[in-house]
Design a protein around this motif. Structure first.
Motif, short mmCIF file in Angstrom:
data_model
loop_
_atom_site.label_atom_id
_atom_site.label_comp_id
_atom_site.label_asym_id
_atom_site.label_seq_id
_atom_site.Cartn_x
_atom_site.Cartn_y
_atom_site.Cartn_z
N LEU A 391 0.84 -1.19 0.00
CA LEU A 391 0.00 0.00 0.00
C LEU A 391 0.88 1.24 0.00
O LEU A 391 1.92 1.28 0.62
CB LEU A 391 -0.90 0.01 1.25
N LEU A 393 1.02 5.21 0.95
CA LEU A 393 0.37 6.33 1.64
C LEU A 393 1.09 7.59 1.23
O LEU A 393 2.28 7.76 1.51
CB LEU A 393 0.47 6.15 3.15
N PRO A 420 -5.62 10.67 1.86
CA PRO A 420 -6.62 11.73 1.79
C PRO A 420 -6.81 12.41 3.15
O PRO A 420 -6.57 11.81 4.19
CB PRO A 420 -7.89 10.99 1.39
N ALA A 481 -7.04 10.82 -2.51
CA ALA A 481 -5.80 10.03 -2.50
C ALA A 481 -4.86 10.38 -3.65
O ALA A 481 -3.67 10.10 -3.61
CB ALA A 481 -6.11 8.54 -2.53
N ALA A 601 -21.73 -2.37 1.49
CA ALA A 601 -20.40 -1.76 1.40
C ALA A 601 -19.98 -1.24 2.77
O ALA A 601 -18.83 -1.42 3.21
CB ALA A 601 -20.39 -0.63 0.37
N MET A 605 -16.85 -2.47 5.14
CA MET A 605 -15.81 -1.56 5.61
C MET A 605 -15.63 -1.70 7.13
O MET A 605 -14.51 -1.75 7.62
CB MET A 605 -16.20 -0.13 5.24
N ALA A 608 -13.75 -4.73 7.85
CA ALA A 608 -12.32 -4.56 7.53
C ALA A 608 -11.61 -3.84 8.67
O ALA A 608 -10.49 -4.19 9.05
CB ALA A 608 -12.17 -3.78 6.23
N VAL A 609 -12.29 -2.83 9.22
CA VAL A 609 -11.71 -2.08 10.33
C VAL A 609 -11.53 -2.99 11.54
O VAL A 609 -10.49 -2.98 12.20
CB VAL A 609 -12.59 -0.86 10.67
N VAL B 35 -8.58 0.13 4.78
CA VAL B 35 -9.60 1.09 4.34
C VAL B 35 -9.16 2.03 3.21
O VAL B 35 -9.97 2.78 2.68
CB VAL B 35 -10.11 1.97 5.52
N HIS B 36 -7.88 2.04 2.86
CA HIS B 36 -7.40 3.01 1.87
C HIS B 36 -8.12 2.85 0.52
O HIS B 36 -8.40 1.74 0.09
CB HIS B 36 -5.90 2.85 1.68
N PRO B 37 -8.44 4.00 -0.13
CA PRO B 37 -9.14 3.94 -1.43
C PRO B 37 -8.46 3.04 -2.47
O PRO B 37 -9.14 2.46 -3.32
CB PRO B 37 -9.14 5.39 -1.91
N LYS B 48 -15.81 3.16 -2.90
CA LYS B 48 -14.75 4.17 -3.05
C LYS B 48 -15.00 5.35 -2.12
O LYS B 48 -14.08 5.87 -1.50
CB LYS B 48 -14.68 4.66 -4.50
N ARG B 49 -16.27 5.76 -2.07
CA ARG B 49 -16.59 6.92 -1.23
C ARG B 49 -16.36 6.59 0.24
O ARG B 49 -15.78 7.38 0.98
CB ARG B 49 -18.03 7.37 -1.47
N LEU B 50 -16.82 5.42 0.65
CA LEU B 50 -16.63 5.01 2.05
C LEU B 50 -15.15 4.92 2.40
O LEU B 50 -14.72 5.35 3.47
CB LEU B 50 -17.29 3.65 2.28
N ALA B 51 -14.38 4.34 1.47
CA ALA B 51 -12.94 4.17 1.70
C ALA B 51 -12.28 5.53 1.87
O ALA B 51 -11.44 5.73 2.76
CB ALA B 51 -12.32 3.42 0.53
N MET B 52 -12.69 6.46 1.04
CA MET B 52 -12.14 7.82 1.10
C MET B 52 -12.46 8.44 2.46
O MET B 52 -11.59 9.03 3.11
CB MET B 52 -12.78 8.60 -0.05
N TRP B 54 -13.18 6.87 5.28
CA TRP B 54 -12.46 6.17 6.35
C TRP B 54 -10.98 6.54 6.37
O TRP B 54 -10.43 6.81 7.43
CB TRP B 54 -12.62 4.66 6.18
#
Lengths: 625, 173
Positions: A391, A393, A420, A481, A601, A605, A608-609, B35-37, B48-52, B54
């Motif tokens: 990944l 960053l 972001p 991002a 979705a 998420m 995942a967290v 969580v990264h986009p 994508k929006r949720l990832a952004m 988070w």
């Protein structure tokens, strides 16, 4: 009998499911495209075996020519042959004077302040010129990979500001490619060297290209590349080395008159050849006689080193600054990577080795390394290596701020902040009954507005009548991002949502892009409707597949049986809709399916967290402290 | 999804001014990996929006907790205390600040003695540590005092920034 197939875990995707992805290095001087094929990332050559495409576009009466064929005409038809367009990306017409180039083009301003270049076949913006280069490379890849690309990663200098990044993305949109990500060039280089699978630590990427210099410090930890700091000079590159040699030749020749554009071009091309020759030779004989400039003699390495010393020093100074910004010691840096054709210059290699105190990595072709890294990343992002843990960053390369009273810039998000990100800043009115407020968005490190880059100006209207200082205006900055900014503003004390209109200072508006797209369809044989249908189908296919994968992975664990069935039915419905010819209906169906899957979705998420923090609870954490 | 969880909870850390920095850094990376986009580049727009959202939250939370001053301000915020723009501070503290500013200016006028600057910075770091320790204590006992200490921390942090700027200038960065 078939031989035993050995595949890496992440590559076990069924061949017919493999997506076509490519990495694009859109360079100042040359551009490349690369792709991962059979596990190997490599640049793709054209039919004549040439990998590098000169970033040159010629607008001739007979049509548009890109690459080597355009380059050969650069001297004879300089007005209509656009070179180094990257330097113009995201720039305003008033910036051109400060670029330090003697640009041979005839410019005019477009409505948004973006320069337009007058050519024999009409005026073009830098974004359109870049789109031509992108299109040429994408076509090359489609032909090589036997089908349309599912997505690309385009590299940009880490130092690019918001306007320059936005312009790059606009060019991709014009060229009709799906951008998975804008990737910083140095990060791409680190990936190409496979440093993501290497030992943990800090990596310095020294990238001296034709027109720009970037230094980036990355830290690799737990499979995550964190950009610690970036720095550089967007107006320093190998072209400046050429200019130094050209200046020296003119001085030696005793030619005193100012140089004409054609003279300079010829001289620069010769200087470039001399520079390249000095990489392997200690001395180069020169016999230059052109356009009235005459010089016969030789240039040795020592003199050349002296000529470029101030340029190399400037780059080392930027390195020191970045090391400091990153908060690391020189001893922490365990790898130094050289990128960009200009790092072939021996003096550059020596100075970099000297400063960092270690031999830099330069065993890959410095011209190709960025495109190769971008291809690796594109392959991951498009979904061909689902198990890959790597990944990136990224950080914001330049501070973002707002104009305040007295022409001062106030920072809202400072540079090297991880993206972001978002940040809200509160302002108030300074007059009784003030109904509107001008918001001027800036990028840069300097204190005065005049020294920063103007990104956008917009007016916040509809502020309810209040005494001065009573209104609370919240300006929200969002950086995604890719490092792209969006700004919104509202009045919070009354809850009134005031309207906002963002006008990019040098960018293209959505309307402009749409009209450019339409204009390009008129030229193309392809029918616009047909293209819309194709795009709608691609998009619906993407959503169907993404949702299908998500359901297979997590559906049983997170959803009730009835919800799974409902979603599957919705998927099937969109599938049959996509077989029809109505692109509007398909787009609508895609949108509906997306919304229907929103809750799922969100659940994924959250899961995942939880997974990231799995097996941990506060008591346990307490013990570790 | 609950975006209103406090920043400590996001990282599974106890709400405490003393943060385990290594652990925070590890958790930050683990979370971003999930969580990264970029993880959803081939996903639906909703993902994508949720990832952004988070990834933005995780970044903001990390920046807030990582450095002492924003962390202190956040601790006050959790207790419903918002900082004032022009707080009243004890005159003795302000006099000290003026003194320290002058010291910094003197270093600059003395053609920049780097050793002097170094000992100045060490002194500042020490002072910051003392204020931090006091803050941690005051947080549960005397919230007004904790608030005042944050203002002191703000002053000292600004001095540190000025000292760094001066060093950059002297070293010609």
């Amino acid at each position: 009998m078939a031989l035993l197939q050995i595949t890496e875990p992440g590559q076990a995707v069924d061949p017919h499911q493999r997506k076509r992805a490519a990495g694009l290095d859109l360079g100042t001087t040359n551009s490349l495209i690369a792709s991962v094929r059979e596990g190997v990332a490599e640049t793709l050559p054209d039919e004549q075996g040439r990998h590098m495409l000169p970033s040159v576009v010629r607008y001739a009466s007979g049509g548009i020519i890109v690459g080597d064929e355009a380059l050969t005409e650069a001297v004879n038809d300089s007005m209509n042959t656009i070179v180094s367009v990257k330097r113009l990306m995201g720039r305003g017409i008033e910036d051109l004077a400060t670029l330090g180039d003697q640009l041979p083009y005839r410019f005019s301003a477009s409505e948004g302040g973006m320069p337009r270049i007058e050519t024999i076949s009409g005026s073009v913006t830098p974004v359109e010129v870049s789109a031509e280069i992108l299109r040429t490379l994408v076509d090359r890849a489609s032909a090589t990979l036997d089908g349309d690309l599912d997505g690309v990663v385009i590299t940009v200098p880490a130092y690019f500001d918001d306007a320059q990044r936005q312009a790059t993305k606009d060019a991709a949109q014009l060229a009709g490619v799906n951008v998975l990500r804008l990737l910083n060039e140095p990060t791409a280089a680190a990936i190409a060297y496979g440093l993501d699978s290497g030992s943990e630590g800090v990596i310095a990427i020294y990238d001296l290209g034709g027109g720009t210099f970037d230094i980036s410090l990355l830290r690799l930890r737990k499979g995550v590349f964190e950009v610690l700091a970036t720095g550089g000079d967007s107006a320093l590159g190998g072209d400046d080395f050429d200019r130094a040699i050209a200046g020296w030749i003119v001085e030696q020749s005793g030619y005193a008159k100012p140089l004409a554009t054609e003279q300079l071009r010829g001289l620069l091309m010769a200087s470039r050849a001399i520079k390249e020759s000095l990489t392997d030779n200690a001395k180069v004989d020169i016999d230059f006689d052109r356009d009235g400039v005459q010089f016969k003699g030789a240039l040795d390495r020592a003199t050349f080193d002296e000529l470029v010393a101030p340029l190399v020093d400037a780059s080392i100074k930027a390195c020191r600054r970045a090391v400091r910004d990153a908060g690391v010691e020189l001893g922490d840096i365990h790898n130094v990577v050289l990128v960009g054709g200009s790092t072939r210059v021996p003096q550059v290699i020596d100075q970099v080795a000297n400063y960092f105190g270690k031999t830099p990595l330069n065993n890959m072709d410095p011209d190709k390394v960025v495109a190769v890294g971008a291809a690796v990343q594109a392959n991951i992002l498009v979904g061909n290596k689902p198990d890959d843990e790597m990944l990136l960053l990224d950080v914001l390369p330049l501070s973002l701020g707002l104009e305040t009273v007295g022409g001062l810039a106030e920072k809202v998000i400072s540079r090297n902040t991880a993206i972001p990100t978002e940040r809200a800043q509160e302002f108030t009115t300074y007059k009784d009954g003030q109904a509107a407020m001008l918001i001027h968005v800036l990028q840069g490190e300097r204190e005065l507005v005049a020294d920063c880059r103007s990104l956008a100006r917009f007016e916040l209207t509809g502020i309810p009548p209040m005494v001065a200082g009573a209104a609370k205006i919240e300006v929200m900055f969002n950086v995604d991002a890719d490092g792209l900014l969006s700004v919104s503003a509202r009045e919070t004390s009354t809850g009134t949502q005031a309207s906002v209109e963002v006008k990019p200072s040098y960018g293209l508006t959505d309307e402009e892009i749409t009209s450019m797209l339409q204009a390009s369809f008129e030229h193309a044989t392809e029918d616009a409707n047909q293209r819309s249908l194709m795009e709608a189908r691609v998009e619906s296919g993407r959503v169907i597949e993404a949702l299908g994968n998500a359901l297979a992975e997590d559906g049983a664990a997170l959803l009730m049986e009835s919800d799974i069935q409902a979603l599957q039915q919705a998927i099937e419905k969109l599938g049959s809709l996509s077989e029809g010819e109505d692109h509007l209906a398909i787009s609508e169906g895609t949108e509906l399916l997306g919304r229907a899957s929103e809750e799922f979705a969100s659940l994924r998420m959250d899961a995942a967290v939880r997974k990231a923090l799995a097996g941990r609870n506060i008591e346990e954490v307490d013990k570790e402290i | 999804m609950d975006f209103n969880r406090n920043y400590f909870e996001i990282f599974g850390l106890p709400v405490d001014y003393a943060v385990a920095e290594e652990l925070l850094a590890d958790r930050f990376l683990e979370l971003q990996k999930q969580v990264h986009p970029d993880r959803f580049a081939a996903g639906t727009d909703q993902e994508k929006r949720l990832a952004m959202q988070w990834a933005t939250l995780v970044n903001t939370a990390n920046e807030t907790l990582r450095a002492p001053l924003p962390r202190a301000i956040y601790m006050l915020e959790l207790r419903g205390v918002a900082l004032k723009h022009n707080p009243a501070l004890p005159p003795s503290f302000l006099m000290d600040q003026i003194d320290l500013r002058e010291q910094l200016e003197e270093i600059e006028e003395d053609e920049g003695d780097l050793e002097e600057l170094d000992s100045f910075r060490k002194k500042m770091l020490l002072a910051i540590n003392v204020v931090q320790a006091k803050f941690k204590e005051a947080l549960d006992e005397d919230i007004d005092k904790a608030e005042r200490l944050v203002y002191e921390l703000q002053f000292l942090s600004k001095l540190m920034v000025s000292a760094s700027r001066l060093e950059e200038k002297l070293l010609d960065y």
